[in-house]
Motif scaffolding. Structure first.
Motif, PDB file in Angstrom:
ATOM      1  N   PRO A  72       0.835  -1.191   0.000  1.00 31.47           N
ATOM      2  CA  PRO A  72       0.000   0.000   0.000  1.00 31.47           C
ATOM      3  C   PRO A  72       0.877   1.251   0.000  1.00 31.47           C
ATOM      4  CG  PRO A  72       0.051  -0.960   2.209  1.00 31.47           C
ATOM      5  CD  PRO A  72       0.797  -1.896   1.307  1.00 31.47           C
ATOM      6  N   ARG A  73       0.513   2.196  -0.856  1.00 28.73           N
ATOM      7  CA  ARG A  73       1.334   3.413  -0.993  1.00 28.73           C
ATOM      8  C   ARG A  73       1.233   4.233   0.303  1.00 28.73           C
ATOM      9  NH1 ARG A  73      -1.964   3.056  -5.422  1.00 28.73           N
ATOM     10  NH2 ARG A  73      -0.950   2.603  -7.415  1.00 28.73           N
ATOM     11  N   THR A  74       2.377   4.731   0.729  1.00 28.87           N
ATOM     12  CA  THR A  74       2.405   5.570   1.937  1.00 28.87           C
ATOM     13  C   THR A  74       3.209   6.824   1.627  1.00 28.87           C
ATOM     14  OG1 THR A  74       2.368   3.565   3.295  1.00 28.87           O
ATOM     15  CG2 THR A  74       2.983   5.597   4.401  1.00 28.87           C
ATOM     16  N   ALA A  75       2.567   7.994   1.757  1.00 33.33           N
ATOM     17  CA  ALA A  75       3.271   9.249   1.463  1.00 33.33           C
ATOM     18  C   ALA A  75       3.066  10.244   2.587  1.00 33.33           C
ATOM     19  CB  ALA A  75       2.756   9.840   0.155  1.00 33.33           C
ATOM     20  N   ILE A  76       4.170  10.880   3.002  1.00 37.38           N
ATOM     21  CA  ILE A  76       4.112  11.905   4.051  1.00 37.38           C
ATOM     22  C   ILE A  76       4.176  13.281   3.386  1.00 37.38           C
ATOM     23  CG2 ILE A  76       5.204  12.828   6.128  1.00 37.38           C
ATOM     24  CD1 ILE A  76       6.486  10.097   6.604  1.00 37.38           C
ATOM     25  N   ILE A  77       3.180  14.103   3.664  1.00 38.90           N
ATOM     26  CA  ILE A  77       3.165  15.466   3.104  1.00 38.90           C
ATOM     27  C   ILE A  77       3.824  16.409   4.108  1.00 38.90           C
ATOM     28  CG2 ILE A  77       1.673  17.335   2.312  1.00 38.90           C
ATOM     29  CD1 ILE A  77      -0.492  15.236   1.739  1.00 38.90           C
ATOM     30  N   MET A  78       4.845  17.138   3.642  1.00 39.06           N
ATOM     31  CA  MET A  78       5.497  18.138   4.502  1.00 39.06           C
ATOM     32  C   MET A  78       5.528  19.460   3.739  1.00 39.06           C
ATOM     33  SD  MET A  78       6.246  16.738   7.376  1.00 39.06           S
ATOM     34  CE  MET A  78       7.275  17.925   8.160  1.00 39.06           C
ATOM     35  N   VAL A  79       4.353  20.023   3.507  1.00 34.43           N
ATOM     36  CA  VAL A  79       4.287  21.308   2.805  1.00 34.43           C
ATOM     37  C   VAL A  79       3.625  22.336   3.704  1.00 34.43           C
ATOM     38  CG1 VAL A  79       4.145  20.118   0.562  1.00 34.43           C
ATOM     39  CG2 VAL A  79       2.047  20.961   1.639  1.00 34.43           C
ATOM     40  N   GLN A  80       3.579  23.551   3.179  1.00 30.11           N
ATOM     41  CA  GLN A  80       3.002  24.650   3.934  1.00 30.11           C
ATOM     42  C   GLN A  80       1.598  24.263   4.433  1.00 30.11           C
ATOM     43  OE1 GLN A  80       2.875  28.188   1.514  1.00 30.11           O
ATOM     44  NE2 GLN A  80       4.002  29.232   3.130  1.00 30.11           N
ATOM     45  N   ASP A 100      -4.328   2.702   0.600  1.00 31.45           N
ATOM     46  CA  ASP A 100      -3.127   3.553   0.610  1.00 31.45           C
ATOM     47  C   ASP A 100      -3.228   4.561   1.763  1.00 31.45           C
ATOM     48  OD1 ASP A 100      -2.296   2.192  -1.617  1.00 31.45           O
ATOM     49  OD2 ASP A 100      -2.733   3.804  -3.051  1.00 31.45           O
ATOM     50  N   ILE A 101      -2.076   5.147   2.098  1.00 30.63           N
ATOM     51  CA  ILE A 101      -2.040   6.018   3.288  1.00 30.63           C
ATOM     52  C   ILE A 101      -1.448   7.391   2.950  1.00 30.63           C
ATOM     53  CG2 ILE A 101      -1.137   6.265   5.644  1.00 30.63           C
ATOM     54  CD1 ILE A 101      -0.754   3.158   5.630  1.00 30.63           C
ATOM     55  N   ILE A 102      -2.213   8.427   3.233  1.00 28.28           N
ATOM     56  CA  ILE A 102      -1.704   9.796   3.100  1.00 28.28           C
ATOM     57  C   ILE A 102      -1.456  10.327   4.504  1.00 28.28           C
ATOM     58  CG2 ILE A 102      -2.222  12.158   2.362  1.00 28.28           C
ATOM     59  CD1 ILE A 102      -4.089  10.981   0.220  1.00 28.28           C
ATOM     60  N   VAL A 103      -0.239  10.781   4.741  1.00 30.76           N
ATOM     61  CA  VAL A 103       0.130  11.307   6.062  1.00 30.76           C
ATOM     62  C   VAL A 103       0.366  12.812   5.921  1.00 30.76           C
ATOM     63  CG1 VAL A 103       1.805  11.156   7.957  1.00 30.76           C
ATOM     64  CG2 VAL A 103       1.317   9.123   6.561  1.00 30.76           C
ATOM     65  N   ASP A 104      -0.268  13.605   6.768  1.00 29.63           N
ATOM     66  CA  ASP A 104       0.062  15.035   6.789  1.00 29.63           C
ATOM     67  C   ASP A 104       0.938  15.289   8.009  1.00 29.63           C
ATOM     68  OD1 ASP A 104       0.284  17.759   6.782  1.00 29.63           O
ATOM     69  OD2 ASP A 104      -1.766  18.138   7.465  1.00 29.63           O
ATOM     70  N   GLY A 105       2.223  15.549   7.751  1.00 24.77           N
ATOM     71  CA  GLY A 105       3.170  15.778   8.846  1.00 24.77           C
ATOM     72  C   GLY A 105       3.366  17.244   9.168  1.00 24.77           C
TER      73      GLY A 105
END
Ligand code: NAP
Length: 485
Positions: A72-80, A100-105
């Motif tokens: 499963p796709r796992t992506a960490i978002i580190m944007v404004q 799939d997993i979307i992470v907002d860091g």
């Protein structure tokens, strides 16, 4: 840049300072292959060329980035935080599949996280709002990580986050805080406590400087000494370093050449705003946020200063005894600030339906984050002994720590008042403690006032029921339905 299909177990979107440091941290851990992507490809190219050792799988389009992730796709978002985060979430959500997993860091407002989780999870994709503390260095070397989202997503994500988190006494500083916005909520409270801790340290410095008239370099030694006792913490350690610093240009202490107007990014205010909504008194934290706001109103400060012909003389003190008193006052005030922060966590958990393990939160703050401190072990122990204490001040260790410092605390606050040194943090913390300690509060009179002008009703001590006095009539008492306003 070549696209490598489905090879990365984790991806990071946003290659500014936090995202690139987090991606490097991930890449440095055994077993991770890290996909990276940034809206402007220059940032990605720079990172990849400067860090060939990381073996990044870099992409210059969202499609390529998504294709480079293993399922499963796992992506960490580190944007404004804010609109930038929403934009990236929708780009990923369009391409991701259920599971799939979307992470907002990023530093999202937890209300946004609750909304985003609802929207994203409707299509079967996990959304994990994750608080990350420790600044740039933490992101690179090991932050304290506070993930929300589902327990199912945490099964995949947990080991990856554990691989990059700071380690305290052998344990990674990450735990599944609770569902949807719980992680960002706890990160928000962490930052509120951080504001209070910083303000209290600043007040301790100001008192020592103004009343004992010692120079910053000498005070650095006081803070260094405090850092080996129960106040041992990152914030005390860096305070000593800052006080030692001499400005190269003027030869003056660094602390004397910096404009005395403190900035803020918003999480402290969120902590206080939400505490107001939840009905949790967090005066120590609120005063710290207000102290920064006040400092940043030079026009008001100058206007008042222009009306004043003299300031109080500072009270004469024995320097060493007073320094000891301040240490005790700082510790007691700090206990209050943490007690208030944990009260907000308890209230937030009840309001939003999160099952938050308070001891586990204290544990993951022991390393990696800005409030890292020995002291947090005492909080862990307090919740281990009794997870249901109504306030940390009820715990026997904290109760006696505060009682031991109480006389010193009162001497410090009164000496500050007599000497004209502002101590909103120390003062608010002591008043809070007193308000919890006295048998009877003047809230009874406030109830009388409310009943007088608004017929808001009141309860009596010795019998059940709700009452109203006919204030504008014959002032007899009637039994009444409880007020709804
Ligand atoms: P930042 O300055 O907050 O944001 C810059 C990044 O956001 C760039 O990668 C930028 O891409 C991207 N971005 C902005 N709008 C975008 C959009 N509409 N679509 C796609 N990308 C967009 O970066 P940061 O300081 O590294 O912080 C990242 C996050 O971590 C923030 O949420 C921040 O609050 C949080 N955080 C920061 C710290 C800290 O100490 N700095 C600590 C904890 C958490 P371009 O390069 O294309 O402009």
């Amino acid at each position: 840049m070549a696209e490598a299909s489905g090879t990365a177990n984790i991806g990071v979107v946003g290659m500014a300072v936090m995202g690139s440091n987090l991606a490097r941290n991930l890449a440095s851990r055994e077993g991770n292959t890290v996909a990276v992507y940034n809206r402007s490809p220059e940032r990605t190219r720079k990172l990849v060329s400067e860090h060939p050792e990381a073996g990044f799988v870099a992409s210059e389009s969202v499609d390529d980035f998504v294709a480079s992730l293993a399922k499963p796709r796992t992506a960490i978002i580190m944007v404004q935080a804010g609109a930038g985060t929403d934009a990236v979430i929708s780009e990923l959500a369009e391409r991701f599949e259920p599971g799939d997993i979307i992470v907002d860091g990023g530093n999202a407002n937890f209300h946004d996280t609750i909304r985003r989780e609802k929207d994203v999870s409707a299509s079967g994709i996990h959304f994990v709002g994750t608080g990350i503390s420790g600044g740039e260095e933490g992101a690179l070397k090991g932050p304290s990580i506070m993930p929300g989202g589902t327990a199912e997503a945490y099964k995949t994500l947990g080991p990856i986050l554990a691989s990059i988190a700071a380690v305290a006494e052998g344990e990674p500083c990450v735990t599944h805080i609770g569902t949807d916005g719980a992680g960002h909520f706890v990160k928000m409270v962490h930052n509120g406590i951080e504001y209070a801790d910083m303000q209290l340290i600043a007040e301790a410095y100001d008192l020592l400087r103004t009343i004992t008239k010692r120079e910053p370099a000498e005070l650095a030694e006081v803070f260094t000494a405090w850092n080996s006792g129960d106040l041992e913490s990152y914030l005390i350690e860096i305070t000593a370093e800052i006080l030692k610093q001499v400005d190269a240009e003027t030869g003056k202490p660094f602390v004397d050449i910096v404009l005395d107007q403190a900035g803020a990014k918003g999480t402290g205010s969120w902590t206080v705003q939400n505490a107001l909504d939840l009905g949790v008194p967090v005066g120590g934290i609120a005063e710290a946020v207000f102290a920064r706001s006040l400092s940043s109103h030079p026009e008001q400060r100058e206007a008042v200063q222009a009306t004043i012909s003299s300031r109080p003389d500072v009270v004469e003190v024995d320097v060493d005894t007073f320094a000891d008193d301040i240490r005790a006052a700082l510790y007691a005030s700090k206990v209050v600030a943490y007690a208030q922060g944990f009260d907000e966590i308890v209230a937030g958990a009840a309001q939003y339906g999160w099952n938050i393990d308070k001891g586990a939160v204290a544990k993951i703050w022991r390393a990696g984050c800005i409030i890292r401190a020995q002291f947090l072990n005492r909080i862990v122990e307090a919740y281990e002994k009794n997870p249901d204490i109504t306030t940390l001040l009820e715990d026997p260790y904290f109760a006696s720590a505060v009682a031991d410092g109480e006389a010193a605390w009162r001497r410090v606050v009164s000496t500050a008042a007599l000497s004209g040194v502002p101590v909103p943090g120390f003062g608010a913390a002591l008043s809070y403690y007193d308000a919890l300690s006295v048998k009877r509060l003047p809230a009874a009179l406030v109830q009388g006032q409310r009943d007088f002008f608004g017929a808001h009703t009141y309860k009596r001590i010795e019998k059940e029921g709700t009452f109203h006095t006919l204030w504008s009539g014959d002032r007899t008492e009637i039994e009444s339905a409880p007020s709804t306003h």
